[in-house]
Design a protein around this motif. Structure first.
Motif, PDB file in Angstrom:
ATOM      1  N   MET A 281     -19.462 108.510 -64.053  1.00  0.00           N
ATOM      2  CA  MET A 281     -18.358 109.403 -63.643  1.00  0.00           C
ATOM      3  C   MET A 281     -17.955 109.142 -62.187  1.00  0.00           C
ATOM      4  O   MET A 281     -16.771 108.963 -61.885  1.00  0.00           O
ATOM      5  N   THR A 282     -18.952 109.095 -61.284  1.00  0.00           N
ATOM      6  CA  THR A 282     -18.616 108.883 -59.864  1.00  0.00           C
ATOM      7  C   THR A 282     -18.080 107.463 -59.641  1.00  0.00           C
ATOM      8  O   THR A 282     -17.176 107.257 -58.834  1.00  0.00           O
ATOM      9  N   LEU A 283     -18.638 106.489 -60.370  1.00  0.00           N
ATOM     10  CA  LEU A 283     -18.164 105.096 -60.253  1.00  0.00           C
ATOM     11  C   LEU A 283     -16.692 105.014 -60.681  1.00  0.00           C
ATOM     12  O   LEU A 283     -15.867 104.394 -60.008  1.00  0.00           O
ATOM     13  N   ALA A 284     -16.359 105.699 -61.795  1.00  0.00           N
ATOM     14  CA  ALA A 284     -14.987 105.639 -62.327  1.00  0.00           C
ATOM     15  C   ALA A 284     -13.993 106.342 -61.398  1.00  0.00           C
ATOM     16  O   ALA A 284     -12.955 105.774 -61.045  1.00  0.00           O
ATOM     17  N   ILE A 285     -14.315 107.572 -60.975  1.00  0.00           N
ATOM     18  CA  ILE A 285     -13.377 108.320 -60.120  1.00  0.00           C
ATOM     19  C   ILE A 285     -13.217 107.604 -58.773  1.00  0.00           C
ATOM     20  O   ILE A 285     -12.109 107.427 -58.271  1.00  0.00           O
ATOM     21  N   GLY A 286     -14.351 107.163 -58.208  1.00  0.00           N
ATOM     22  CA  GLY A 286     -14.306 106.452 -56.926  1.00  0.00           C
ATOM     23  C   GLY A 286     -13.498 105.174 -57.032  1.00  0.00           C
ATOM     24  O   GLY A 286     -12.676 104.874 -56.156  1.00  0.00           O
ATOM     25  N   TYR A 287     -13.697 104.420 -58.112  1.00  0.00           N
ATOM     26  CA  TYR A 287     -12.970 103.156 -58.285  1.00  0.00           C
ATOM     27  C   TYR A 287     -11.476 103.418 -58.500  1.00  0.00           C
ATOM     28  O   TYR A 287     -10.639 102.675 -57.989  1.00  0.00           O
ATOM     29  N   SER A 490      -8.868 110.891 -49.344  1.00  0.00           N
ATOM     30  CA  SER A 490     -10.005 111.070 -48.436  1.00  0.00           C
ATOM     31  C   SER A 490     -10.805 112.323 -48.816  1.00  0.00           C
ATOM     32  O   SER A 490     -12.040 112.295 -48.918  1.00  0.00           O
ATOM     33  N   MET A 491     -10.089 113.412 -49.076  1.00  0.00           N
ATOM     34  CA  MET A 491     -10.743 114.677 -49.472  1.00  0.00           C
ATOM     35  C   MET A 491     -11.486 114.524 -50.809  1.00  0.00           C
ATOM     36  O   MET A 491     -12.593 115.021 -50.987  1.00  0.00           O
ATOM     37  N   LEU A 492     -10.838 113.811 -51.749  1.00  0.00           N
ATOM     38  CA  LEU A 492     -11.454 113.630 -53.068  1.00  0.00           C
ATOM     39  C   LEU A 492     -12.749 112.825 -52.977  1.00  0.00           C
ATOM     40  O   LEU A 492     -13.711 113.095 -53.707  1.00  0.00           O
ATOM     41  N   PHE A 493     -12.788 111.835 -52.091  1.00  0.00           N
ATOM     42  CA  PHE A 493     -14.028 111.059 -51.914  1.00  0.00           C
ATOM     43  C   PHE A 493     -15.164 111.957 -51.432  1.00  0.00           C
ATOM     44  O   PHE A 493     -16.309 111.823 -51.870  1.00  0.00           O
ATOM     45  N   LEU A 494     -14.850 112.905 -50.540  1.00  0.00           N
ATOM     46  CA  LEU A 494     -15.882 113.840 -50.064  1.00  0.00           C
ATOM     47  C   LEU A 494     -16.380 114.731 -51.215  1.00  0.00           C
ATOM     48  O   LEU A 494     -17.559 115.079 -51.277  1.00  0.00           O
ATOM     49  N   CYS A 495     -15.464 115.057 -52.151  1.00  0.00           N
ATOM     50  CA  CYS A 495     -15.851 115.898 -53.302  1.00  0.00           C
ATOM     51  C   CYS A 495     -16.805 115.168 -54.258  1.00  0.00           C
ATOM     52  O   CYS A 495     -17.508 115.809 -55.054  1.00  0.00           O
ATOM     53  N   LEU A 496     -16.825 113.820 -54.212  1.00  0.00           N
ATOM     54  CA  LEU A 496     -17.713 113.057 -55.104  1.00  0.00           C
ATOM     55  C   LEU A 496     -19.176 113.113 -54.645  1.00  0.00           C
ATOM     56  O   LEU A 496     -20.085 112.881 -55.439  1.00  0.00           O
ATOM     57  N   VAL A 500     -22.758 112.945 -57.200  1.00  0.00           N
ATOM     58  CA  VAL A 500     -23.741 111.860 -57.324  1.00  0.00           C
ATOM     59  C   VAL A 500     -25.168 112.394 -57.141  1.00  0.00           C
ATOM     60  O   VAL A 500     -26.122 111.846 -57.680  1.00  0.00           O
ATOM     61  N   TRP A 501     -25.308 113.524 -56.440  1.00  0.00           N
ATOM     62  CA  TRP A 501     -26.650 114.102 -56.238  1.00  0.00           C
ATOM     63  C   TRP A 501     -27.163 114.823 -57.487  1.00  0.00           C
ATOM     64  O   TRP A 501     -28.302 115.301 -57.514  1.00  0.00           O
ATOM     65  N   LEU A 502     -26.331 114.920 -58.514  1.00  0.00           N
ATOM     66  CA  LEU A 502     -26.792 115.510 -59.786  1.00  0.00           C
ATOM     67  C   LEU A 502     -27.620 114.506 -60.598  1.00  0.00           C
ATOM     68  O   LEU A 502     -28.296 114.873 -61.553  1.00  0.00           O
ATOM     69  N   ALA A 503     -27.561 113.214 -60.237  1.00  0.00           N
ATOM     70  CA  ALA A 503     -28.418 112.208 -60.903  1.00  0.00           C
ATOM     71  C   ALA A 503     -29.857 112.409 -60.421  1.00  0.00           C
ATOM     72  O   ALA A 503     -30.085 112.937 -59.332  1.00  0.00           O
ATOM     73  N   LYS A 504     -30.827 111.976 -61.241  1.00  0.00           N
ATOM     74  CA  LYS A 504     -32.239 112.163 -60.895  1.00  0.00           C
ATOM     75  C   LYS A 504     -32.820 110.866 -60.357  1.00  0.00           C
ATOM     76  O   LYS A 504     -32.557 109.798 -60.899  1.00  0.00           O
TER      77      LYS A 504
END
Length: 517
Positions: A281-287, A490-496, A500-504
């Motif tokens: 999810m973070t890889l897709a939104i970030g990309y 820029s704001m959306l990147f901060l929201c990601l 990513v901290w939800l991964a274990k």
């Protein structure tokens, strides 16, 4: 070969085999990624040569994107059916053939047909190059392997426009396709020599024809909608509304069907894994955000800042410098440092770069534009490697091709969405800014009257003076609109970062081995 489910992992490659194998896989990936961006700058030349409008010419890019997006998620199923090495080598050889045919095409219809073929056979190449590369290195060096792989996928989109522009200007556009022939043949030959004896187990799986048909329908409809939306004024067009409905309904039916199949064509159950879900999810939104902004910068430079294609290419090219220098460092430490920390560095870096760009004005010089571009390279180095490590962590080797194919599919689709959204929002915001600026220009506005008078005294007619002022307002409006897009991104990147901290992650930094459900 037997169909046992969890084969023992193969020993890593060593010495010259490892070096040559890495180079061959990287070259094949480079050629593939290059081909998705190299045609962009050559479009006017291709359209002119084949006697069609540049708008019709965009199908050269759309056709490749649609067929490629359809075949990428099939990688896992095809790998089990044919074996990873055989499938990869076949894909590269067919890609070479399709590239050669693209160069020979004498009409737009022929070129689009061969681009569809090229996109279809290109699908498994990127996920499988990742899979084979990971199997070539010991687990402790997996980060380094991913770093080398990421470098080729990062440098190619930047090299594409520069190389495509140079070839089109100095040779002829068919050569943007012909250059794949020697590269592809060399990569296929070396890969087969080194990896043939490392073939993965084959299982004779039934073909999920319904799932395959649904995938073709909804992905095809979605990609065409994203590519043609802006041109047809989005939901004002019946065609776009119809494509959206087909994509939405097709997607829902596809998900339900695939989750109930014993041998699905796409392994959607991977999303039940926490790390795969949040990593992908973070890889897709970030990309998507990254790619949309990568497309926006040269557009703004060429259309409103007076840059040539080559100069815009030079302003974008330095993004590769820090990416190449820092990727090996990140790769070496991805197993020692918590990859979530590395990903946080990437998202913060992207946020900073886009915040800097949100201050661009029409007076911005080349150096002002270059500084954020150079810094962006550092963010890129910290982006792909940790997120790929999180996404693929805890999966058994037989599920890696499926996972790599599915995460690459989600990323590529997000890239297409990002491009469409960014260019549409940019246009809409520019229209708004333009309207605000012209509100002040009235026959009673002293500054406007004086401006037009000055231009007319320089020899312009009233119409020419008004057109010149409109051009300047457009330049301001589109620059402000680009700033708006950069700030929002820029704001959306901060929201990601929290996502990513939800991964274990296990103690010591490696992503947790959650096993395969």
């Amino acid at each position: 070969m037997s169909g046992n489910h969890g084969p023992a992992p193969l020993p890593p490659l060593q010495g010259s085999s490892l070096l040559l194998g890495t180079i061959a896989l990287s070259l094949a990936t480079f050629m593939n990624v290059l081909d998705s961006s190299i045609a962009n700058v050559s479009l006017p030349a291709i359209a002119g040569d084949l006697g069609v409008s540049p708008t019709q010419g965009t199908w050269v890019i759309t056709s490749f994107g649609v067929s490629n997006a359809i075949s990428v998620p099939l990688t896992g199923w095809l790998t089990q059916r044919f074996g990873a090495v055989r499938l990869f080598t076949m894909s590269v050889l067919l890609f070479v053939l399709a590239s050669w045919l693209c160069g020979l095409a004498s009409s737009l219809e022929m070129l689009i047909g061969f681009r569809v073929l090229q996109g279809l056979v290109a699908g498994p190449m990127i996920p499988l190059s990742q899979t084979l590369l990971l199997s070539s290195y010991p687990p402790s060096k997996a980060g380094m392997a991913l770093a080398m792989w990421a470098m080729t996928t990062l440098v190619a989109p930047v090299t594409g426009p520069l190389l495509g522009g140079w070839i089109t200007d100095n040779v002829a556009w068919p050569w943007i396709f012909y250059i794949n022939v020697p590269v592809g043949l060399g990569a296929a030959l070396v890969t087969w020599r080194i990896y043939a004896k490392r073939e993965t187990p084959i299982r004779k799986l039934p073909i999920d024809t319904v799932g395959l048909a649904l995938l073709v329908v909804w992905v095809g409809a979605l990609q065409i909608m994203l590519d043609k939306g802006k041109e047809l004024d989005w939901f004002e067009s019946g065609q776009i509304v119809a494509l959206t409905a087909v994509a939405a309904i097709g997607f829902v039916v596809f998900v339900i069907w695939e989750l109930t199949q014993e041998h699905p064509v796409v392994e959607l159950r991977l999303f039940a894994q926490r790390n795969f879900l949040f990593g992908a999810m973070t890889l897709a939104i970030g990309y998507g955000l990254f790619f949309g902004n990568v497309v926006l910068l040269p557009l703004w430079l060429q259309q409103y800042m007076g840059y040539t294609a080559s100069a815009a290419g030079m302003a974008v090219a330095p993004v590769g410098i820090l990416a190449i220098l820092l990727s090996p460092l990140v790769g070496k430490n991805v197993t020692r440092v918590d990859p979530r920390i590395l990903a946080t560095v990437a998202f913060s870096g992207f946020a900073l770069v886009l915040w800097m760009r949100s201050h661009f004005t029409v007076q911005a010089d080349f150096n002002t534009i270059m500084v954020p571009t150079i810094l962006q390279g550092a963010a890129i180095a910290f982006f792909f490697i940790p997120l790929s490590a999180i996404t693929l962590s805890g999966l058994t080797p037989d599920r890696i091709p499926s996972a790599s194919g599915l995460s690459n599919f989600v990323r590529i689709t997000a890239g297409a969405m990002g491009t469409s959204l960014v260019t549409t929002i940019w246009d809409n915001r520019a229209t708004l800014h333009h309207a605000h600026m012209v509100e002040k220009i009235t026959p009673t506005d002293g500054a406007a009257v004086e401006g037009i008078g000055t231009l007319m005294s320089a020899g312009m007619s009233f119409e020419q003076a008004a057109a010149q002022i409109n051009r300047l307002i457009d330049q301001q409006a589109f620059t402000r609109a680009a700033d708006d897009v950069y700030l929002a991104s820029s704001m959306l990147f901060l929201c990601l970062i929290p996502i990513v901290w939800l991964a274990k992650v296990k103690k010591g930094g490696a992503p947790v081995d959650s096993g395969a459900h």
